[in-house]
Design a protein around this motif. Structure first.
Motif, PDB file in Angstrom:
ATOM      1  N   LEU A   1       3.384  -1.271  10.908  1.00 54.71           N
ATOM      2  CA  LEU A   1       2.213  -1.535  11.030  1.00 54.71           C
ATOM      3  C   LEU A   1       1.258  -3.288   9.550  1.00 54.71           C
ATOM      4  O   LEU A   1       0.941  -4.078   9.936  1.00 54.71           O
ATOM      5  CB  LEU A   1       0.627  -0.349  10.876  1.00 54.71           C
ATOM      6  CG  LEU A   1      -0.285  -1.186  11.024  1.00 54.71           C
ATOM      7  CD1 LEU A   1      -0.372  -1.637  12.288  1.00 54.71           C
ATOM      8  CD2 LEU A   1      -1.317   0.284  10.689  1.00 54.71           C
ATOM      9  N   ILE A   2       1.679  -2.300   8.419  1.00 57.50           N
ATOM     10  CA  ILE A   2       1.756  -3.298   7.335  1.00 57.50           C
ATOM     11  C   ILE A   2       2.346  -4.931   7.349  1.00 57.50           C
ATOM     12  O   ILE A   2       1.966  -5.616   6.865  1.00 57.50           O
ATOM     13  CB  ILE A   2       2.243  -2.427   6.339  1.00 57.50           C
ATOM     14  CG1 ILE A   2       1.979  -1.485   5.583  1.00 57.50           C
ATOM     15  CG2 ILE A   2       2.844  -3.580   4.609  1.00 57.50           C
ATOM     16  CD1 ILE A   2       1.923  -0.939   4.273  1.00 57.50           C
ATOM     17  N   LEU A   3       3.652  -4.876   7.724  1.00 54.74           N
ATOM     18  CA  LEU A   3       4.860  -6.245   8.095  1.00 54.74           C
ATOM     19  C   LEU A   3       3.861  -6.860   9.234  1.00 54.74           C
ATOM     20  O   LEU A   3       4.587  -8.072   9.711  1.00 54.74           O
ATOM     21  CB  LEU A   3       6.078  -5.312   7.910  1.00 54.74           C
ATOM     22  CG  LEU A   3       6.421  -5.823   7.347  1.00 54.74           C
ATOM     23  CD1 LEU A   3       8.244  -4.440   7.407  1.00 54.74           C
ATOM     24  CD2 LEU A   3       6.648  -6.251   5.395  1.00 54.74           C
ATOM     25  N   ARG A   4       3.720  -6.502   9.877  1.00 50.22           N
ATOM     26  CA  ARG A   4       3.175  -6.619  11.212  1.00 50.22           C
ATOM     27  C   ARG A   4       4.305  -6.772  12.015  1.00 50.22           C
ATOM     28  O   ARG A   4       3.631  -7.966  13.281  1.00 50.22           O
ATOM     29  CB  ARG A   4       2.429  -7.706  10.847  1.00 50.22           C
ATOM     30  CG  ARG A   4       0.721  -8.157   9.629  1.00 50.22           C
ATOM     31  CD  ARG A   4      -0.311  -7.751  10.174  1.00 50.22           C
ATOM     32  NE  ARG A   4      -1.112  -8.199  11.045  1.00 50.22           N
ATOM     33  CZ  ARG A   4      -1.961  -8.294  10.946  1.00 50.22           C
ATOM     34  NH1 ARG A   4      -2.397  -7.113  11.161  1.00 50.22           N
ATOM     35  NH2 ARG A   4      -2.643  -8.929  11.993  1.00 50.22           N
ATOM     36  N   ILE A   5       4.675  -5.844  12.108  1.00 51.14           N
ATOM     37  CA  ILE A   5       6.109  -6.240  12.714  1.00 51.14           C
ATOM     38  C   ILE A   5       5.154  -5.527  14.462  1.00 51.14           C
ATOM     39  O   ILE A   5       5.555  -5.899  15.851  1.00 51.14           O
ATOM     40  CB  ILE A   5       6.815  -5.299  13.014  1.00 51.14           C
ATOM     41  CG1 ILE A   5       7.686  -6.196  11.638  1.00 51.14           C
ATOM     42  CG2 ILE A   5       7.997  -5.184  13.892  1.00 51.14           C
ATOM     43  CD1 ILE A   5       9.038  -4.964  10.941  1.00 51.14           C
ATOM     44  N   ASN A   6       4.219  -4.466  14.692  1.00 53.95           N
ATOM     45  CA  ASN A   6       3.926  -4.699  15.832  1.00 53.95           C
ATOM     46  C   ASN A   6       3.227  -5.337  16.346  1.00 53.95           C
ATOM     47  O   ASN A   6       3.801  -5.553  17.796  1.00 53.95           O
ATOM     48  CB  ASN A   6       2.663  -3.047  15.303  1.00 53.95           C
ATOM     49  CG  ASN A   6       0.984  -3.723  14.754  1.00 53.95           C
ATOM     50  OD1 ASN A   6       1.115  -4.639  13.405  1.00 53.95           O
ATOM     51  ND2 ASN A   6       0.412  -3.295  15.403  1.00 53.95           N
ATOM     52  N   LEU A   7       2.898  -6.615  16.010  1.00 52.64           N
ATOM     53  CA  LEU A   7       1.965  -7.394  16.578  1.00 52.64           C
ATOM     54  C   LEU A   7       3.064  -8.346  17.642  1.00 52.64           C
ATOM     55  O   LEU A   7       2.865  -9.088  18.380  1.00 52.64           O
ATOM     56  CB  LEU A   7       1.432  -8.429  15.798  1.00 52.64           C
ATOM     57  CG  LEU A   7      -0.164  -7.618  15.222  1.00 52.64           C
ATOM     58  CD1 LEU A   7      -0.745  -8.746  14.324  1.00 52.64           C
ATOM     59  CD2 LEU A   7      -0.851  -7.368  16.052  1.00 52.64           C
ATOM     60  N   LYS A   8       4.358  -8.363  16.929  1.00 51.05           N
ATOM     61  CA  LYS A   8       5.456  -9.015  17.391  1.00 51.05           C
ATOM     62  C   LYS A   8       5.742  -8.436  18.838  1.00 51.05           C
ATOM     63  O   LYS A   8       6.257  -8.866  19.084  1.00 51.05           O
ATOM     64  CB  LYS A   8       7.103  -9.119  16.011  1.00 51.05           C
ATOM     65  CG  LYS A   8       6.356 -10.512  15.445  1.00 51.05           C
ATOM     66  CD  LYS A   8       7.040 -10.722  14.240  1.00 51.05           C
ATOM     67  CE  LYS A   8       6.453 -10.647  13.170  1.00 51.05           C
ATOM     68  NZ  LYS A   8       7.793 -11.690  12.002  1.00 51.05           N
ATOM     69  N   LEU A   9       5.792  -7.131  18.390  1.00 50.73           N
ATOM     70  CA  LEU A   9       5.992  -6.141  19.638  1.00 50.73           C
ATOM     71  C   LEU A   9       4.941  -6.221  21.107  1.00 50.73           C
ATOM     72  O   LEU A   9       4.649  -5.258  22.115  1.00 50.73           O
ATOM     73  CB  LEU A   9       5.916  -4.322  19.638  1.00 50.73           C
ATOM     74  CG  LEU A   9       7.396  -4.242  17.980  1.00 50.73           C
ATOM     75  CD1 LEU A   9       7.273  -3.368  17.559  1.00 50.73           C
ATOM     76  CD2 LEU A   9       8.736  -4.976  19.361  1.00 50.73           C
ATOM     77  N   GLY A  10       3.512  -6.822  20.491  1.00 47.53           N
ATOM     78  CA  GLY A  10       2.698  -6.720  21.210  1.00 47.53           C
ATOM     79  C   GLY A  10       2.143  -6.056  21.330  1.00 47.53           C
ATOM     80  O   GLY A  10       0.571  -5.848  22.957  1.00 47.53           O
ATOM     81  N   ILE A  11       1.433  -4.739  19.821  1.00 51.31           N
ATOM     82  CA  ILE A  11       1.041  -3.765  19.846  1.00 51.31           C
ATOM     83  C   ILE A  11       0.059  -4.393  19.009  1.00 51.31           C
ATOM     84  O   ILE A  11      -0.339  -4.562  18.037  1.00 51.31           O
ATOM     85  CB  ILE A  11       1.420  -2.498  19.329  1.00 51.31           C
ATOM     86  CG1 ILE A  11       2.647  -2.382  20.440  1.00 51.31           C
ATOM     87  CG2 ILE A  11       0.748  -1.130  19.797  1.00 51.31           C
ATOM     88  CD1 ILE A  11       3.602  -1.289  19.692  1.00 51.31           C
ATOM     89  N   PRO A  12      -1.760  -3.864  19.572  1.00 50.48           N
ATOM     90  CA  PRO A  12      -2.309  -4.383  18.230  1.00 50.48           C
ATOM     91  C   PRO A  12      -2.101  -3.465  17.876  1.00 50.48           C
ATOM     92  O   PRO A  12      -1.511  -2.435  17.642  1.00 50.48           O
ATOM     93  CB  PRO A  12      -4.162  -3.729  19.363  1.00 50.48           C
ATOM     94  CG  PRO A  12      -3.070  -4.324  20.834  1.00 50.48           C
ATOM     95  CD  PRO A  12      -1.780  -3.775  21.398  1.00 50.48           C
TER      96      PRO A  12
ATOM     97  N   ALA B   1      -2.242   2.189  14.977  1.00 45.63           N
ATOM     98  CA  ALA B   1      -2.627   2.756  13.799  1.00 45.63           C
ATOM     99  C   ALA B   1      -3.068   4.688  14.895  1.00 45.63           C
ATOM    100  O   ALA B   1      -2.783   5.574  13.744  1.00 45.63           O
ATOM    101  CB  ALA B   1      -3.912   2.891  12.986  1.00 45.63           C
ATOM    102  N   LEU B   2      -3.596   4.384  15.854  1.00 45.19           N
ATOM    103  CA  LEU B   2      -4.471   5.482  16.149  1.00 45.19           C
ATOM    104  C   LEU B   2      -2.384   6.122  16.637  1.00 45.19           C
ATOM    105  O   LEU B   2      -2.809   7.539  17.084  1.00 45.19           O
ATOM    106  CB  LEU B   2      -5.478   5.013  17.609  1.00 45.19           C
ATOM    107  CG  LEU B   2      -6.544   5.079  17.496  1.00 45.19           C
ATOM    108  CD1 LEU B   2      -7.742   4.302  18.143  1.00 45.19           C
ATOM    109  CD2 LEU B   2      -6.787   5.901  16.015  1.00 45.19           C
TER     110      LEU B   2
END
Length: 91
Positions: A40-51, A56-57
């Protein structure tokens, strides 16, 4: 609530398991999901398409669920130790 889900999962999957194995597995799973905060901190979740909010939830939900499963054996032990009719005091 997730505590109720943890109770059901404990009853269905872990009731016959040893306390040690429950503690080990829930700690490992909870730790793994806590370490996912790095993604989440490295924003890898956005690259995986997860908001961010969903990621976080989901992490918080799994960690809470593992804690509820992990605390269930102690709650059962406390309920067995108190005098009959006073079981509600343990919660």
């Amino acid at each position: 609530s997730l505590y109720f889900v943890g109770l059901v999962l404990y009853k269905l999957l872990f009731f016959e398991s040893s306390w040690r194995s429950i503690f080990i597995y829930t700690t490992l799973i909870g730790s793994l999901f806590s370490m996912l905060q790095i993604l989440l901190i490295l924003r890898i979740n956005l690259k995986l398409g997860i908001p961010d909010v969903v990621f976080a939830l989901g992490d918080t939900a799994v960690t809470s669920l593992m804690f509820s499963i992990q605390s269930m054996p102690a709650s059962i032990l406390f309920a067995m130790l108190v005098p009959e009719g006073s079981e509600g005091v343990t919660f």
